[in-house]
Motif scaffolding. Structure first.
Motif, PDB file in Angstrom:
ATOM      1  N   UNK A 175      -7.106  -2.531   4.844  1.00 41.31           N
ATOM      2  CA  UNK A 175      -8.067  -1.865   5.720  1.00 41.31           C
ATOM      3  C   UNK A 175      -7.621  -2.034   7.160  1.00 41.31           C
ATOM      4  N   UNK A 176      -8.323  -1.387   8.074  1.00 39.96           N
ATOM      5  CA  UNK A 176      -8.070  -1.626   9.492  1.00 39.96           C
ATOM      6  C   UNK A 176      -9.367  -1.518  10.275  1.00 39.96           C
ATOM      7  N   UNK A 177      -9.375  -2.115  11.459  1.00 35.52           N
ATOM      8  CA  UNK A 177     -10.536  -2.072  12.339  1.00 35.52           C
ATOM      9  C   UNK A 177     -10.387  -0.896  13.298  1.00 35.52           C
ATOM     10  N   UNK A 178     -11.375  -0.010  13.290  1.00 34.12           N
ATOM     11  CA  UNK A 178     -11.324   1.242  14.043  1.00 34.12           C
ATOM     12  C   UNK A 178     -12.465   1.313  15.046  1.00 34.12           C
ATOM     13  N   UNK A 189      -7.915   1.492   3.736  1.00 30.99           N
ATOM     14  CA  UNK A 189      -6.630   2.203   3.787  1.00 30.99           C
ATOM     15  C   UNK A 189      -6.270   2.746   2.411  1.00 30.99           C
ATOM     16  N   UNK A 190      -5.667   3.928   2.394  1.00 28.93           N
ATOM     17  CA  UNK A 190      -5.258   4.565   1.140  1.00 28.93           C
ATOM     18  C   UNK A 190      -3.825   5.072   1.269  1.00 28.93           C
ATOM     19  N   UNK A 234      -2.365   5.681   9.442  1.00 31.82           N
ATOM     20  CA  UNK A 234      -2.574   4.247   9.627  1.00 31.82           C
ATOM     21  C   UNK A 234      -2.568   3.520   8.288  1.00 31.82           C
ATOM     22  N   UNK A 235      -2.932   4.203   7.221  1.00 28.45           N
ATOM     23  CA  UNK A 235      -2.892   3.589   5.890  1.00 28.45           C
ATOM     24  C   UNK A 235      -1.479   3.118   5.542  1.00 28.45           C
ATOM     25  N   UNK A 240       2.896  -1.285   5.435  1.00 26.45           N
ATOM     26  CA  UNK A 240       4.166  -1.816   5.930  1.00 26.45           C
ATOM     27  C   UNK A 240       3.956  -3.123   6.697  1.00 26.45           C
ATOM     28  N   UNK A 241       2.902  -3.193   7.494  1.00 28.71           N
ATOM     29  CA  UNK A 241       2.608  -4.425   8.218  1.00 28.71           C
ATOM     30  C   UNK A 241       2.376  -5.581   7.254  1.00 28.71           C
ATOM     31  N   UNK A 242       1.689  -5.299   6.164  1.00 28.00           N
ATOM     32  CA  UNK A 242       1.405  -6.343   5.181  1.00 28.00           C
ATOM     33  C   UNK A 242       2.673  -6.777   4.458  1.00 28.00           C
ATOM     34  N   UNK A 243       3.485  -5.814   4.047  1.00 28.61           N
ATOM     35  CA  UNK A 243       4.731  -6.138   3.344  1.00 28.61           C
ATOM     36  C   UNK A 243       5.678  -6.957   4.222  1.00 28.61           C
TER      37      UNK A 243
END
Length: 293
Positions: A175-178, A189-190, A234-235, A240-243
């Motif tokens: 997920x992300x903060x929007x 996120x999907x 952004x999903x 990618x940020x997590x990986x």
């Protein structure tokens, strides 16, 4: 540093020097600048010139000229993506070692033909949030030997993210903060909606998806402020940020400026170009009013 002292928020405006800036860019640049100032933070300019065939020094200089005319000031030095190809290559290598990327050999024409043949049956081919058909599984199903043989023959190829394998490595929901104009709060996120996205091409060492998350991390960007056209992308960035174990910025996707036909402004729209408006005698204050700031 005392534990109660937090680093300053960091914002960035990141245009590509492949055309002249227009009113939509002015909105994004000034919004980033204003939000950074209001938060007591830093404002950076980043030149996203991965596409060496379309980006030119002349357009890069025009970006500096337009932003200076708007009264914006940014920190030096300016990060230029073409100076950091090694950082993107390192990230791609990391993902390769995880087993979540593969070489993709199909041309656009071949993909188009596969999609057309499928849709002759009356069944719709799955498409991403931008409306483009998802990449077929043809290359993903090739054996390691076949892939290596094609590479050794010099067949041009891109590197794509194996979305299924990548998601299998993520144990928690993404997920992300929007805080933007379209939504607020925690957004699920999907990334699967995008299929096997390109991370690197034969004519460009990195895709937007890969380079933007690497740049934001290396520059310590805390707030990503950009147009609503990138909301769904952004999903992919969160995956990618997590990986890659990169920090997660806060996101603010702002409204888009449209032309008379209701389409998003483009760099080919000369009537809304900042250089043109400047030549017509407009001031930075006029531009602020035009974009609703």
């Amino acid at each position: 540093m005392p534990s109660n002292v937090h680093p300053k928020p960091v914002f960035r405006f990141a245009p590509s020097p492949n055309g002249l800036l227009h009113l939509g860019h002015a909105l994004s640049a000034m919004l980033n600048h204003d939000m950074a100032k209001e938060a007591g933070g830093r404002f950076l300019l980043r030149i996203e010139d991965i596409d060496l065939t379309r980006c030119t020094p002349q357009y890069e200089q025009a970006i500096h000229d337009d932003l200076t005319w708007l009264g914006l000031a940014w920190e030096q030095p300016v990060r230029r993506q073409s100076d950091h190809f090694d950082a993107y290559a390192d990230a791609l290598t990391q993902l390769d070692k995880m087993g979540v990327v593969y070489p993709a050999f199909l041309t656009r024409g071949e993909v188009k033909a596969i999609v057309a043949e499928h849709e002759k049956t009356g069944k719709a081919w799955p498409r991403d949030p931008d409306g483009s058909p998802l990449y077929p599984e043809t290359d993903k199903l090739r054996s390691t030997d076949e892939r290596q043989s094609l590479i050794e023959k010099g067949i041009r190829h891109a590197w794509r993210l194996d979305m299924q394998k990548a998601l299998a490595l993520v144990n928690t929901p993404l997920n992300w903060q929007e805080t933007g104009d379209g939504a607020h709060g925690e957004i699920p996120a999907d990334p699967a909606a995008w299929g096997d996205v390109i991370l690197s091409r034969s004519d460009a060492p990195s895709s937007y998806h890969l380079s933007v998350v690497i740049d934001d991390a290396l520059q310590g960007i805390t707030h990503v402020v950009r147009g609503l056209d990138l909301f769904h992308a952004t999903s992919v960035h969160r995956l990618l940020q997590t990986l890659l174990a990169l920090p997660q910025p806060l996101y603010h996707h702002h409204r888009l400026l449209m032309d008379e036909d209701g389409k998003k402004l483009s760099k080919s729209s000369g009537s809304t170009g900042l250089a043109h408006l400047r030549e017509q005698g407009m001031s930075a204050a006029d531009i602020r009013r035009l974009v609703g700031l």
